[in-house]
Design an enzyme around this catalytic site. Structure first.
Site, mmCIF file in Angstrom:
data_model
loop_
_atom_site.group_PDB
_atom_site.id
_atom_site.type_symbol
_atom_site.label_atom_id
_atom_site.label_comp_id
_atom_site.label_asym_id
_atom_site.label_seq_id
_atom_site.Cartn_x
_atom_site.Cartn_y
_atom_site.Cartn_z
ATOM 1 C CG ASN A 194 37.594 2.015 36.028
ATOM 2 O OD1 ASN A 194 38.784 2.218 36.273
ATOM 3 N ND2 ASN A 194 36.671 1.933 36.972
ATOM 4 C CD1 TRP A 195 41.721 -0.972 31.463
ATOM 5 C CD2 TRP A 195 43.946 -0.728 31.435
ATOM 6 N NE1 TRP A 195 42.160 -1.248 30.189
ATOM 7 C CE2 TRP A 195 43.518 -1.112 30.141
ATOM 8 C CE3 TRP A 195 45.310 -0.513 31.647
ATOM 9 C CZ2 TRP A 195 44.402 -1.283 29.073
ATOM 10 C CZ3 TRP A 195 46.201 -0.679 30.586
ATOM 11 C CH2 TRP A 195 45.743 -1.065 29.313
ATOM 12 C CE LYS A 196 36.465 -1.800 38.150
ATOM 13 N NZ LYS A 196 35.404 -2.314 38.963
ATOM 14 C CD GLU B 144 35.556 -0.542 42.107
ATOM 15 O OE1 GLU B 144 36.566 -0.084 41.554
ATOM 16 O OE2 GLU B 144 34.861 -1.445 41.604
ATOM 17 N N GLY C 58 34.579 -2.184 33.141
ATOM 18 C CA GLY C 58 35.684 -2.492 34.042
ATOM 19 C C GLY C 58 36.469 -3.694 33.538
ATOM 20 N N GLY C 59 36.166 -4.869 34.095
ATOM 21 C CA GLY C 59 36.922 -6.086 33.800
ATOM 22 C C GLY C 59 37.138 -6.353 32.312
ATOM 23 C CB SER D 287 28.398 -7.162 34.882
ATOM 24 O OG SER D 287 28.916 -7.365 36.183
ATOM 25 C CD GLU E 173 30.293 2.319 36.608
ATOM 26 O OE1 GLU E 173 30.714 1.623 35.685
ATOM 27 O OE2 GLU E 173 30.993 2.630 37.593
ATOM 28 N N GLY F 273 31.348 -5.741 38.636
ATOM 29 C CA GLY F 273 32.238 -6.877 38.883
ATOM 30 C C GLY F 273 31.541 -8.130 39.366
ATOM 31 C CG HIS G 192 34.228 3.754 40.111
ATOM 32 N ND1 HIS G 192 34.129 2.709 41.000
ATOM 33 C CD2 HIS G 192 34.043 3.223 38.876
ATOM 34 C CE1 HIS G 192 33.903 1.587 40.313
ATOM 35 N NE2 HIS G 192 33.842 1.872 39.028
HETATM 36 C C1 PEP Z 1 33.399 -0.338 36.724
HETATM 37 O O1 PEP Z 1 34.153 -0.557 37.642
HETATM 38 O O2 PEP Z 1 33.219 0.829 36.363
HETATM 39 C C2 PEP Z 1 32.725 -1.461 36.095
HETATM 40 C C3 PEP Z 1 31.697 -1.207 35.359
HETATM 41 O O3 PEP Z 1 33.240 -2.718 36.335
HETATM 42 P P1 PEP Z 1 32.798 -4.107 35.645
HETATM 43 O O4 PEP Z 1 32.563 -3.838 34.181
HETATM 44 O O5 PEP Z 1 33.918 -5.027 35.882
HETATM 45 O O6 PEP Z 1 31.514 -4.510 36.296
#
Ligand code: PEP
Length: 257
Positions: free
Chosen positions: A16-18, A105, A240-241, A219, A173, A179, A103
């Protein structure tokens, strides 16, 4: 007594590049594609969800690599006067085959509730997309001992009747793990994933419920992927990241080689 089924869903590692990335970032998909060889393709599916303006060029870049492309959200509406929204058919037309819905967010930034997510999932499935529905508790909810209750409520409230093992993926999640570099213990992940599996079997029937992929997200990075992805009922990761860099994303996918 009937024999216990040993068939497991094929793992999925999804990125997920957000709201990150530009056209220059598409090179990461090219590099991922080069590392995604036949052996790895047999063992794990890969998906990258870029921001909407990059959907079509990302799908073009991913052609022939075996990497699927998906959206980060899609509307419950099919078309019309809804400025700024993206319909499921637009995701499909741009070359996407999956879409992330609910999600945390979006639940926070756009006040999305389970009912809306269910309507979005219904529209996306009807259009032919596979939906990844995200669920997860906040830090306060976990500390209050309500993690399982929250996840189960979100699950029941957001899965549409049209869902089955082919068109539905669940991502657990924990909001506090996204994050932050924090992750739940393997035992906590196992407990939530088992509860999700149990509810999926009740909602969709035993056979379908057993084959829905349940991803862990929050994470995930190369250093913790092996431990998190080997937990029972964890069928992949939503990243994500660490999905922004091909080296990190592929190191996570390599867990399945
Ligand atoms: C996400 O936003 O779906 C996520 C899992 O982010 P991160 O891996 O950066 O925690």
């Amino acid at each position: 007594m009937p024999a216990k089924s040993t068939v497991k869903p094929k793992p999925l590692v999804a990125g997920n590049w957000k709201m990150n990335g530009a056209r220059a970032s598409l090179n990461e998909i090219t590099v991922m594609g080069l590392a995604y060889d036949a052996d790895l393709r047999r063992n794990v599916d890969l998906l990258i969800c870029p921001p909407s303006p990059l959907l079509y060029p990302a799908a073009t870049t991913a052609l022939g690599t075996g990497i699927a492309i998906g959206g980060q959200d899609s509307s419950e509406k099919i078309s019309g006067a809804h400025t700024g929204d993206v319909s499921p058919s637009m995701v499909l037309d741009a070359g996407g085959s999956m879409v992330i819905l609910g999600h945390s967010e979006r639940r926070t930034d756009h006040n999305e509730k389970d009912t809306l997510i269910e309507h979005k999932a219904c529209a996306a499935i009807a259009t032919g997309l596979v939906v990844i529905i995200c669920v997860g508790e906040t830090r306060a909810e976990r500390e209050a001992g309500r993690a399982l209750a929250v996840v189960r409520r979100q699950l029941r409230g957001s899965i549409p009747r049209s869902a089955n093992a082919q068109n539905l993926v669940i991502a657990y999640e924990p909001v506090w793990a996204i994050g932050t570099g924090l992750t739940p213990t393997a035992a906590d992940v196992a407990e939530v994933h088992l509860a999700i599996r149990t509810d999926l079997k009740k909602l969709l029937g035993k056979q379908q419920g057993e084959m829905v992929r349940i991803l862990y997200g929050g994470s995930v990075k190369p250093s913790n992927a092996k431990e998190l992805l080997s937990v029972d009922n964890v069928n992949g990761a939503l990243v994500g990241g660490a999905s922004l860099k091909a080296a990190d994303f592929m190191a996570i996918a390599e867990t399945y080689r």
